[in-house]
Structure formats: structure tokens, C-alpha cells
Enzyme design. Structure first.
Site, PDB file in Angstrom:
ATOM      1  CE  LYS A  52      51.739  58.406  51.080  1.00  0.00           C
ATOM      2  NZ  LYS A  52      52.132  58.686  49.683  1.00  0.00           N
ATOM      3  CB  SER A 297      48.752  61.740  44.684  1.00  0.00           C
ATOM      4  OG  SER A 297      49.417  61.297  43.551  1.00  0.00           O
TER       5      SER A 297
END
Ligand SMILES: *Cc1c(COP(=O)(O)O)cnc(C)c1O
Length: 317
Positions: A52, A297
Site C-alpha cells: 500500500k 501483498s
């Protein structure tokens, strides 16, 4: 309002030097078992422990300093990324949290240099405070997924994984999947891009099926970073995911736990959200037809929970 390959290339040059170009490593055990090369894109090694930072850094850099400060209500990987990127770029960051957020999470966000504002008793109240700070104080919201500069930032991963037969992407609000799909479909149209998420609360999957954004009931999951809706007013990620993803695959908690264990044995400590691609390969829910890349991720799992899953647990709580 959409995102193009050019936007993603511009994002890549903007964020270069602020984010890690993470390694792509082979999962030798899975390659041997499946007879096709399986590669892991190691965003769990990204600064702040999740991809992110790419979207947050691109969003804040795109503001070109013309802001009083940035604000978000996220307690998770997006909140960490916004706090870190803002400090790195010299922009004040405010994170609005409800009184329910545990003290250790509040402290972690303070440690990243953000101002924390505690308001109300729910995530909805924290989000209402973000809206108030935007309209009354002139702060700029950095949304977790539904914004072109955030999607373009996440899409920079798609420039770093070559042209495999398939890419397996964890899917929640769809910023990661939309960004990667835009890059990959432009550079390698035949590559399949698959979204993966948990059975318990798959908002994007249900929305694609319904043909418009819908809400779903959520329950606790090992893949906690995949929780939350896509926003009933979704503008960017829903149309991109609907148009570009070849398929969405749903995983059970037991399958996600298996994915965490497989990766843990190979030395990759990942959170549940990051293990969904591996889980689909292990469970035979995705059968690779050629070289396959799966996106790891994030790494931000409670160490106690990780140890419990490694020892065989299949539940979040
Ligand atoms: C946010 C997040 C996702 C999902 O990303 P979206 O852009 O919301 O689909 C997947 N894995 C991790 C670790 C995350 O933090």
C-alpha cells in the site's frame, strides 16, 4: 475517471526511490508439485510491510505539496502507508480512529509520525470525522483504493512481474487488482489476471456478479486485510475489476491457513490476505497452464496468530 498504462508509468517514476522494488522469487516446492513455474512477488518485504505504500506515495506526490495535510481513517496497512509516506514526504498526516481501535494499533500509527484523532465508537464515525476534516479544515483524504492515483501506484507492481501466463492478485477494494490488471493487460494481453479473496465477505465478487456495487455481510477472517466493502459509490476500481479480471476465486479459512503454512515453511511470514494465491494453487482451485506469479501483498500478521496457524489453527480468533 480511469487509469491507463501511462498513468502507471508516471507513478513508477514518481515513487522510484521512495519504495522498494521487491524481489520476484520462485516457489520451488510449488513449481515442482504443479509442473509449472510459480513465482512470488514479495510485497511483504515492502517498507511498512505491504504494497500500500506504492499507492499512498503516488497519491501524496501527485498533490505536489499543494496541501495542508492528508487524512485517512484506516487502521490497517493503508493507514500505516499514509503515515509513513506523509512523513517521508514532509506532509502532515492525520489518522482518525474510533475508540474501539486497540491501543497497540493506535501507538503503531503514532510511531509512524501521524497525528491520531480518536472519535466516536465505530469505523463509520471515524470516516465521518475524515469527511469533516476535509470540508472544514481543508485536509486532503487519501482513499484506500477508489482513487486513480492510488490505483496507478499499486499498478506499478504490474511493471515488475514480466509477462507470465497468469497473475494471482489478492482482492478487496480492488485497487491492487485494478492497477495490476491495467498494466498487465496493456503489456501482455494474453496474461490472465485472477482476483482472489475469502468466502466470508467477498464484496467485489458479489458486486461483479450483481453488475453494480453491493454490500455483503462480513465475518472474521484470517485475511483481515481483505475485509470491508468496495463503496456503493465506487467509481474507479469496480469498473476496472469488472472489465479486466478474468476470474475471481473464493477461498475458505482452512485453505488460507494452508497457504500461510506453506509460505511460512519457505521462510515467508505473510498475513492471510497475502496467502490467497498460494492457497488457490494448493487447493487446486486455480490450475496453472504456464508460468504463474502470485502477489504476496503483506506481512502484517500478529506473530501469535502466525504461530498458531503454523501449528495447525485455521481460525482468526
Ligand atoms: C489492502 C490489501 C489488500 C487488498 O487490496 P485492495 O486494493 O483493497 O484490493 C491485499 N492484501 C493486503 C496485505 C492489503 O493490505
Amino acid at each position: 475517471m480511469t487509469v491507463t498504462l501511462d498513468d502507471i508509468r508516471a507513478a513508477a517514476s514518481r515513487i522510484a526511490g521512495h519504495v522498494v522494488q521487491t524481489p520476484l522469487v520462485e516457489d520451488a516446492a510449488l513449481s515442482a508439485r504443479l509442473g509449472r513455474p510459480v513465482w512470488l512477488k514479495c510485497e511483504h518485504r515492502q517498507t511498512t510491510g505491504a504494497f500500500k505504500l506504492r499507492g499512498a506515495a503516488n497519491a501524496i506526490l501527485s498533490l505536489q505539496g499543494k496541501v495542508r495535510g492528508v487524512v485517512t481513517a484506516s487502521t490497517g496497512n493503508h493507514g500505516r502507508a499514509v503515515a509513513h509516506a506523509a512523513r517521508m514526504l514532509g506532509v502532515p498526516a492525520t489518522v482518525c480512529l474510533s475508540r474501539l481501535v486497540p491501543a497497540n494499533k493506535v501507538q503503531a500509527i503514532r510511531d509512524l509520525g501521524a497525528r491520531v484523532r480518536i472519535v466516536g465508537n465505530s469505523q463509520d464515525e471515524a470516516m465521518a470525522e475524515v469527511a469533516r476534516a476535509v470540508s472544514e479544515e481543508g485536509l486532503t483524504e487519501i482513499p484506500p483504493f477508489d482513487h486513480p492515483t492510488v490505483v496507478a501506484g499499486q499498478g506499478t507492481i504490474g511493471l515488475e512481474i514480466g509477462a507470465p501466463e497468469a497473475v494471482l492478485v489478492p482482492l478487496s477494494g480492488g485497487g491492487l487488482a485494478a492497477g495490476i490488471a491495467v498494466a498487465i493487460k496493456a503489456l501482455s494481453p494474453r496474461t490472465r489476471v485472477i482476483g482472489l479473496t475469502m468466502e466470508n465477505g467477498a464484496a467485489m465478487a458479489a458486486s461483479i456478479r450483481a453488475g453494480h456495487p453491493v454490500e455483503v455481510v462480513e465475518t472474521a477472517s484470517l485475511a483481515d486485510s481483505l475485509g470491508g466493502g468496495i463503496g456503493l459509490g465506487n467509481r474507479v476500481t469496480f469498473p476496472l475489476c469488472r472489465d479486466l479480471l478474468n476470474e475471481v476465486i473464493l477461498l475458505t479459512e482452512a485453505e488460507i491457513a494452508q497457504g500461510i503454512r506453506h509460505l511460512g515453511r519457505a521462510g515467508h511470514v505473510v498475513e492471510g490476505a497475502a496467502a490467497v494465491g498460494t492457497a488457490a494453487l494448493l487447493a487446486g482451485k486455480f490450475v496453472p497452464a504456464g508460468p504463474t506469479v502470485t502477489i504476496l501483498s503483506g506481512a502484517n500478521i500478529d506473530p501469535v496468530l502466525h504461530a498458531r496457524v503454523m501449528a495447525g489453527a485455521t481460525e482468526a480468533a
